[in-house]
Design a protein around this motif. Structure first.
Motif, short mmCIF file in Angstrom:
data_model
loop_
_atom_site.label_atom_id
_atom_site.label_comp_id
_atom_site.label_asym_id
_atom_site.label_seq_id
_atom_site.Cartn_x
_atom_site.Cartn_y
_atom_site.Cartn_z
N LEU A 1 0.81 -1.16 -0.24
CA LEU A 1 0.17 0.04 -0.03
C LEU A 1 0.92 1.20 -0.06
CD1 LEU A 1 -3.16 0.54 0.22
CD2 LEU A 1 -3.00 1.21 2.31
N LEU B 1 2.60 2.43 2.51
CA LEU B 1 2.75 2.83 4.10
C LEU B 1 4.36 2.66 4.33
CD1 LEU B 1 -0.54 1.73 5.53
CD2 LEU B 1 -0.16 4.00 5.01
N TYR C 1 -7.59 -1.31 2.46
CA TYR C 1 -6.73 -1.81 3.76
C TYR C 1 -7.39 -2.09 5.06
CZ TYR C 1 -2.44 -2.27 6.41
OH TYR C 1 -1.51 -2.77 7.36
N PRO D 1 -6.40 -2.71 8.43
CA PRO D 1 -4.94 -2.71 9.36
C PRO D 1 -5.40 -3.80 10.47
CG PRO D 1 -5.78 -0.38 9.14
CD PRO D 1 -6.89 -1.36 8.44
N HIS E 1 -5.45 -4.42 14.55
CA HIS E 1 -6.10 -3.85 15.84
C HIS E 1 -7.19 -2.75 15.44
CE1 HIS E 1 -2.19 -5.33 17.11
NE2 HIS E 1 -1.40 -4.17 16.41
N ARG E 2 -8.05 -3.27 14.75
CA ARG E 2 -9.25 -2.58 14.70
C ARG E 2 -9.35 -0.99 14.26
NH1 ARG E 2 -10.16 -5.51 20.43
NH2 ARG E 2 -10.06 -7.51 19.37
N ALA E 3 -8.75 -0.78 13.25
CA ALA E 3 -8.38 0.60 12.85
C ALA E 3 -9.39 1.32 12.69
CB ALA E 3 -7.01 0.72 12.00
N ILE E 4 -10.34 1.76 13.42
CA ILE E 4 -11.47 2.85 12.96
C ILE E 4 -11.16 4.01 13.45
CG2 ILE E 4 -13.07 0.57 12.93
CD1 ILE E 4 -13.97 1.80 15.68
N PHE E 5 -11.92 4.93 12.97
CA PHE E 5 -11.91 5.97 13.62
C PHE E 5 -12.87 6.24 14.74
CE2 PHE E 5 -10.82 6.84 9.19
CZ PHE E 5 -9.67 7.00 9.24
N ARG E 6 -12.35 6.08 15.94
CA ARG E 6 -13.21 5.86 17.30
C ARG E 6 -14.12 7.22 17.58
NH1 ARG E 6 -11.28 1.85 20.58
NH2 ARG E 6 -12.02 3.19 22.29
N ASN E 7 -13.87 8.42 16.99
CA ASN E 7 -14.93 9.38 17.56
C ASN E 7 -15.71 9.76 16.22
OD1 ASN E 7 -13.68 10.29 19.88
ND2 ASN E 7 -12.17 11.06 19.10
N LEU E 8 -15.58 8.93 15.22
CA LEU E 8 -16.71 9.25 14.39
C LEU E 8 -17.85 8.06 14.38
CD1 LEU E 8 -14.67 9.76 11.09
CD2 LEU E 8 -15.80 11.43 12.75
N ARG F 1 -15.62 -0.89 6.30
CA ARG F 1 -15.10 0.48 5.80
C ARG F 1 -14.22 0.22 4.56
NH1 ARG F 1 -11.34 3.48 9.56
NH2 ARG F 1 -9.94 1.89 8.66
N ARG G 1 -15.83 15.74 8.22
CA ARG G 1 -15.39 14.32 9.18
C ARG G 1 -14.02 13.93 8.69
NH1 ARG G 1 -18.51 13.79 12.75
NH2 ARG G 1 -17.88 16.06 12.57
N ARG H 1 -7.58 14.16 12.71
CA ARG H 1 -6.96 14.21 14.10
C ARG H 1 -6.67 12.95 14.66
NH1 ARG H 1 -11.87 16.34 17.57
NH2 ARG H 1 -12.27 13.85 17.59
N GLU H 2 -7.55 11.84 14.58
CA GLU H 2 -7.50 10.65 15.04
C GLU H 2 -6.33 9.91 14.59
OE1 GLU H 2 -10.60 7.74 15.83
OE2 GLU H 2 -11.94 9.47 15.75
N ARG I 1 -4.52 6.44 8.82
CA ARG I 1 -5.76 5.60 8.57
C ARG I 1 -6.67 6.53 7.38
NH1 ARG I 1 -7.49 3.68 14.59
NH2 ARG I 1 -5.64 2.52 14.74
N MET J 1 -5.07 5.37 4.28
CA MET J 1 -5.42 3.95 3.78
C MET J 1 -6.58 4.15 2.97
SD MET J 1 -4.87 1.95 7.25
CE MET J 1 -3.41 2.23 8.27
#
Lengths: 246, 383
Positions: free
Chosen positions: A55, A57, A87, A89, A91-98, A151, B237, B243-244, B248, B251
């Motif tokens: 990718l 990175l 991709y 990744p 460790h559950r790479a989500i945006f936690r505040n969204l 996602r 968004r 910010r987070e 990601r 990606m």
């Protein structure tokens, strides 16, 4: 020639360094269209780095990566992703505040992607529909992992790189995740890193074993399952752990 | 059969949606509307209570305080777009505010008079030349902010965190030095700044304080709505996602540098507009408006009110202006010392700022109220 056309991704002896460390020392692999290819190997062998190198990175310093007939090594990560690689990744790479909805919406590349795909996504992960308006940090680990996979499905990705989807999931969720990956592989190609050999062996069609930054073995999963010696040599630990749990 | 039920369903949902939205909207926003009504009526209520006419004495003075609050609230809110939403710590925000102020003041002082003396634009029988020139001033403020924002984000695109903060600080100081430079003294007034900017009479804050009050209020409301629209948009968004976790965002296929620049420029434009209005209000543009003190104000107001919620920094601005006013009366020139102690206490006890902590605790507070009111409600029913 026809064989080559069938390969959606070809990685040709890539060398990747992280800082001064030579992590990948010549990884080569090919991924057939509409198949599930599994990367196996011990912790620290370089499986995740391989995905990240594809990718962009952790861009490889040497070697060639061909995706859909185009060379992509050296391109920037967001450009590579936009070419159609999703991709997921570790460790559950989500945006936690969204919220769940926003996490999915943000992955749209064209307006309306989410609307077109939502039925498919909710079919795979019915929980997400119920949790749609909740923020990511209210989700359980398993739900977060599902969101991370979902996602990558929003946009029209032709290749999915999925890193350890079963990590830390309860057995029942592992089964659900397996089912989901099997279903989505009907529509797209999957390159999967998976330590859980049971899951890997049931999902995978082709396999590559990575050890010390090199691809040491590859073939069809059916052949690997028969080859106990090879499994013990490279994946011994993880198989034993699995055996113990069973 | 199914058709009829569908029809019935259709009409009933239609009725529901046509009847209720206004009510739902009112129910959801009654607090905001009440606040807005309060602010609109404030000058009149204040004059009733104090017994002085609306345009004199204490009512006039407090209108002035509120005008500053409205402008500073917008300025702090624009800073929150960077700090709270995109997670970018910039030490150069005053450059945009000051840039906007100088753009407005320079234009009104040096360019506008020539235009007014030689052109006359009318709308029907009304002479709107001056009004249009003020609008042009705002457009120039936006232009200057965009240019500065582009410059800042181009120079700092490759650095992050503390390094980013340092570069923005350095660039803002450069703008500050430029605003003080004696080389341009006949234009900018150098150290002294530009004073007595000949702003159009109809908006003169000394003569028509009440009018200016409503202009500033409308400005704050519009800027709030615009900014809220931006942060709730898909681009907004992405700001939060940046910010987070920046990698990601990569990606998924977005260029973080581009979106960080967008956030930076949007914040710059809003700050620049606030600066433009501030120049009209003070009828001046001075080097203080580009100084790092003003950046610190934005930071303090944001943290005080709570970052990551637009209302937070706005409330922070209200508090800071109010506290500043009263503390100055009580403690004289030493008031920042007292304010600093209170600020430290607030950061310790309300680590997410006032609005942030409120949002975290509001459910607990609601439950507490419900528990308190439960006996009352039972009594009411038994009566």
């Amino acid at each position: 020639m026809s064989d080559e056309n069938n390969h959606i991704l070809t990685v040709d002896t890539i060398h990747t360094y992280i800082g001064q460390f030579h992590i990948l020392e010549g990884i080569s692999l090919t991924v057939r269209s509409n198949s599930i290819t599994v990367l196996l190997g011990r912790n620290g062998a370089g499986k995740t780095t391989t995905l990240k190198s594809i990718l962009g990175l952790t861009p490889p310093r040497e070697g060639k990566i061909t995706f859909n007939g185009k060379e992509i090594q050296g391109k920037r990560a967001f450009d590579i992703a936009a070419m159609g690689i999703g991709y997921v990744p570790e460790h559950r790479a989500i945006f936690r505040n969204l919220t769940v909805a926003e996490n999915l919406r943000i992955a749209e590349r064209k307006k309306g992607d989410l609307e077109r795909r939502s039925e498919f996504i909710f079919g795979l992960f019915p929980d997400l529909k119920r949790l749609y308006k909740l923020p990511g940090n209210h989700l359980s680990g398993g739900q977060q992992q599902m969101l991370a996979v979902a996602r990558a499905l929003v946009a029209d990705n032709v290749l999915l790189l999925i890193d350890e989807p079963s990590e830390g999931l309860a057995p029942i969720l592992i089964e659900q995740m397996m089912e989901a990956i099997r279903e989505l592989s009907a529509a797209t190609t999957v390159l999967l890193v998976e330590q859980n050999f049971i899951m890997a062996s049931q999902l995978g069609e082709d396999y590559y074993i990575i050890d010390d930054g090199k691809t040491v073995h590859h073939g069809t999963m059916d052949a690997l399952v028969e080859d106990q010696e090879l499994i013990h040599q490279y994946l011994g630990a993880s198989v034993r752990v699995r055996g113990g749990e069973r | 059969m199914s058709e009829t039920t569908d029809n019935v369903k259709g009409t009933s949902t239609k009725q529901r949606t046509s009847n209720n939205p206004l009510l739902i909207w009112l129910k959801k926003n009654w607090g905001t509307l009440l606040l807005l009504a309060g602010l609109i009526l404030f000058p009149y209520i204040f004059s009733l209570i104090s017994g002085t006419p609306v345009s004199e004495g204490p009512p006039k003075f407090w209108q002035g305080q509120f005008i500053v609050i409205f402008i500073m609230a917008v300025y702090a809110m624009s800073y929150d777009l960077l700090l709270g939403y995109t997670g970018v710590l910039s030490f150069g925000h005053a450059a945009f505010f000051g840039g906007g102020a100088y753009a407005m003041a320079l234009f009104i002082t040096h360019v506008a008079p020539n235009i007014i003396s030689s052109y006359r634009i009318t709308l029907g029988s009304v002479n709107v030349t001056e009004a249009i020139l003020v609008l042009v001033g705002f457009v120039l403020a936006v232009g200057v902010s965009v240019v500065l924002g582009l410059l800042f984000s181009a120079v700092s695109a490759r650095v992050k965190g503390a390094y980013f903060a340092m570069i923005t600080l350095a660039m803002a100081e450069a703008i500050h030095i430029l605003s003080k430079a004696t080389d341009f003294v006949e234009w900018t007034g150098a150290d002294e700044g530009l004073h007595g900017v000949p702003i159009p009479a109809w908006i003169n804050p000394t003569q028509f304080r009440l009018r200016f009050y409503f202009v500033a209020l409308a400005f704050a409301v519009i800027m709030y709505l615009v900014t809220r629209r931006i942060v709730n948009s898909p681009t907004g968004r992405i700001f939060v996602a940046l910010r987070e976790n920046e990698s990601r965002v990569q990606m998924i296929g977005y260029n973080p540098a581009v979106y960080r620049s967008i956030a930076f420029i949007v914040a710059a434009v809003i700050a620049g507009l606030a600066g433009g209005l501030y120049a009209l209000w003070t009828m001046s543009a001075t080097p203080t408006m580009t100084g790092s003190g003003l950046t610190m104000d934005a930071l303090i107001m944001s943290i005080l009110g709570g970052i990551g919620a637009l209302t937070g920094p706005m409330l922070g601005a209200v508090l800071m202006e109010f506290l500043g006013h009263f503390f100055y009366q009580w403690f004289g020139a030493r008031w920042p010392l007292v304010f600093g102690v209170i600020f430290i206490a607030l950061v310790i006890f309300l680590p997410y700022g006032i609005v942030g902590t409120w949002q975290l605790r509001s459910r607990q507070v609601q439950q507490g109220w419900r528990r308190l009111l439960r006996p009352l409600r039972i009594e009411k029913q038994s009566e």
